[in-house]
Design a protein around this motif. Structure first.
Motif, short mmCIF file in Angstrom:
data_model
loop_
_atom_site.label_atom_id
_atom_site.label_comp_id
_atom_site.label_asym_id
_atom_site.label_seq_id
_atom_site.Cartn_x
_atom_site.Cartn_y
_atom_site.Cartn_z
N ARG A 113 0.83 -1.19 0.00
CA ARG A 113 0.00 0.00 0.00
C ARG A 113 0.87 1.25 0.00
O ARG A 113 2.06 1.19 0.33
CB ARG A 113 -0.92 0.00 1.22
CG ARG A 113 -1.75 -1.25 1.37
CD ARG A 113 -2.82 -1.34 0.31
NE ARG A 113 -3.82 -0.28 0.50
CZ ARG A 113 -4.82 -0.05 -0.36
NH1 ARG A 113 -4.94 -0.77 -1.46
NH2 ARG A 113 -5.70 0.92 -0.12
N VAL A 114 0.27 2.39 -0.35
CA VAL A 114 1.03 3.64 -0.45
C VAL A 114 0.31 4.76 0.30
O VAL A 114 -0.92 4.90 0.20
CB VAL A 114 1.21 4.05 -1.94
CG1 VAL A 114 1.93 5.41 -2.03
CG2 VAL A 114 2.00 2.99 -2.69
N VAL A 115 1.07 5.52 1.04
CA VAL A 115 0.59 6.75 1.68
C VAL A 115 1.52 7.88 1.22
O VAL A 115 2.74 7.78 1.35
CB VAL A 115 0.63 6.65 3.22
CG1 VAL A 115 0.38 8.02 3.86
CG2 VAL A 115 -0.41 5.65 3.70
N ASP A 116 0.95 8.92 0.61
CA ASP A 116 1.78 10.09 0.30
C ASP A 116 1.70 11.03 1.49
O ASP A 116 0.62 11.38 1.95
CB ASP A 116 1.35 10.77 -1.01
CG ASP A 116 -0.04 11.39 -0.96
OD1 ASP A 116 -1.01 10.63 -0.74
OD2 ASP A 116 -0.17 12.62 -1.14
N CYS A 117 2.86 11.40 2.00
CA CYS A 117 2.91 12.09 3.30
C CYS A 117 4.03 13.14 3.30
O CYS A 117 5.01 13.02 4.05
CB CYS A 117 3.12 11.07 4.40
SG CYS A 117 2.82 11.70 6.06
N PRO A 118 3.91 14.17 2.44
CA PRO A 118 4.92 15.22 2.45
C PRO A 118 4.94 15.97 3.77
O PRO A 118 3.96 15.95 4.53
CB PRO A 118 4.50 16.13 1.29
CG PRO A 118 3.04 15.87 1.12
CD PRO A 118 2.83 14.44 1.49
N VAL A 119 6.06 16.62 4.05
CA VAL A 119 6.28 17.21 5.36
C VAL A 119 6.44 18.73 5.25
O VAL A 119 6.85 19.25 4.22
CB VAL A 119 7.53 16.61 6.04
CG1 VAL A 119 7.45 15.09 6.02
CG2 VAL A 119 8.82 17.06 5.35
N SER A 120 6.11 19.43 6.32
CA SER A 120 6.32 20.86 6.41
C SER A 120 7.12 21.15 7.68
O SER A 120 6.67 20.85 8.78
CB SER A 120 4.98 21.60 6.45
OG SER A 120 5.18 23.01 6.53
N GLY A 121 8.29 21.73 7.48
CA GLY A 121 9.18 22.01 8.60
C GLY A 121 10.61 21.65 8.22
O GLY A 121 10.90 21.28 7.07
N GLY A 122 11.51 21.75 9.18
CA GLY A 122 12.91 21.47 8.92
C GLY A 122 13.49 20.50 9.93
O GLY A 122 12.76 19.98 10.80
N PRO A 123 14.81 20.26 9.85
CA PRO A 123 15.44 19.33 10.78
C PRO A 123 15.21 19.67 12.25
O PRO A 123 15.10 18.76 13.09
CB PRO A 123 16.92 19.42 10.40
CG PRO A 123 16.92 19.82 8.96
CD PRO A 123 15.75 20.75 8.81
N HIS A 124 15.13 20.97 12.56
CA HIS A 124 14.90 21.35 13.95
C HIS A 124 13.51 20.94 14.42
O HIS A 124 13.31 20.59 15.59
CB HIS A 124 15.09 22.87 14.13
CG HIS A 124 14.17 23.70 13.28
ND1 HIS A 124 14.29 23.76 11.90
CD2 HIS A 124 13.12 24.51 13.60
CE1 HIS A 124 13.34 24.56 11.42
NE2 HIS A 124 12.63 25.02 12.42
N ASP A 125 12.53 20.94 13.49
CA ASP A 125 11.18 20.48 13.84
C ASP A 125 11.16 18.96 14.04
O ASP A 125 10.45 18.46 14.92
CB ASP A 125 10.19 20.87 12.75
CG ASP A 125 10.07 22.37 12.60
OD1 ASP A 125 9.77 23.05 13.61
OD2 ASP A 125 10.28 22.87 11.48
N ILE A 126 11.92 18.24 13.23
CA ILE A 126 12.02 16.79 13.40
C ILE A 126 12.62 16.47 14.77
O ILE A 126 12.11 15.63 15.51
CB ILE A 126 12.87 16.17 12.28
CG1 ILE A 126 12.25 16.44 10.91
CG2 ILE A 126 13.04 14.67 12.50
CD1 ILE A 126 13.14 16.10 9.75
#
Length: 271
Positions: A113-126
């Motif tokens: 199965r596939v989930v498209d899950c783009p992210v908003s933020g940067g390494p500091h948010d991770i």
């Protein structure tokens, strides 16, 4: 969960670290000895081939830079055929919704199965566990991978069916880029009124015009400096959203002028 990870770079590596710290078993692709050593230091199991990262994984995170790289990894090689039936591939890269659909079509015969899950933020948010994730796909598929996504994402927003995550992220990035362009125009207006950019950027974050774009610009000290810092990923995403909008018979409306202003800044052009 057993997690496979492809794309452990600037964004992916802190994701791997958060996954390991959350107790997940992570096998991550490292293409060089140095990359594999760095992954091992994070507690992941490094592998030299993508197929080695995904075998027996419950979920596989793909976090490469561009849509073209997603196509190379997922459509051009044996990654999907190496995955276990019932597993889910999560596409973190911002790109075309059509790519997510194409990956799903190729994955289906393998029971993947596939989930498209783009992210908003940067390494500091991770690192802080507060990365925003826009998930598109079937509710059951999103729910299956959510325990892993929660290792670095908050909020995880399910925005619709497959491809919806990409569409929301493209609109987000077009709006963010346009806001930077509008700030460039605001700085030019201030200059004509005799207000220096530094003074303007020191004042506006405290007022009703405050935004994440303005905070980033003020932190860098100028529109130009911030635009150069984020232009690498923003311009590729703006190109994608313009192409997707054109496929649906339209443009970006009022956003286009602001995006042109940002383009002027990136090219060091006067309006």
């Amino acid at each position: 969960m057993r997690i496979g990870f492809v794309g452990a770079g600037r964004m992916g590596r802190p994701m791997v670290e958060r996954l390991v710290r959350a107790g997940h078993e992570v096998r991550a692709l490292g293409r060089s000895p140095a990359a594999r050593a760095a992954l091992e230091a994070l507690g992941a199991r490094p592998v030299a081939r993508a197929a080695g990262a995904v075998e027996d994984a419950d979920a596989v995170m793909v976090c490469v830079f561009s849509d073209e790289q997603v196509q190379d990894v997922c459509l051009g090689g044996g990654l999907l055929s190496a995955m276990a039936a019932g597993s889910v591939v999560v596409l973190h890269t911002t790109g075309s919704p059509d790519t997510a659909v194409a990956v799903a079509g190729r994955a289906a015969p393998h029971g993947v199965r596939v989930v498209d899950c783009p992210v908003s933020g940067g390494p500091h948010d991770i690192a802080a566990g507060r990365l925003t994730l826009f998930a598109g796909g079937a509710a059951d598929d999103v729910a299956k991978v959510e325990p892993a996504l929660r290792a670095y994402g908050d909020p995880v927003v399910h925005v619709g069916g497959l491809g919806a995550g990409q569409r929301v992220k493209l609109v987000n990035n077009a709006l963010f880029a346009a806001q930077i362009g509008l700030l460039a125009e605001a700085v030019r207006l201030a200059g004509r009124l005799g207000v220096e950019e530094a003074a303007l950027l020191g004042a506006l974050p405290h007022a009703s015009s405050a935004s994440r774009a303005l905070s980033g610009v003020a932190g860098r000290g100028s529109v130009a400096a911030f635009a150069q810092a984020v232009g690498g990923f923003l311009t590729k995403d703006v190109d994608v959203v313009r192409a997707v909008a054109a496929e649906h018979g339209g443009g970006l409306g009022a956003l286009d002028g602001a995006l042109d202003a940002l383009d002027d800044v990136l090219r060091n052009r006067e309006p």
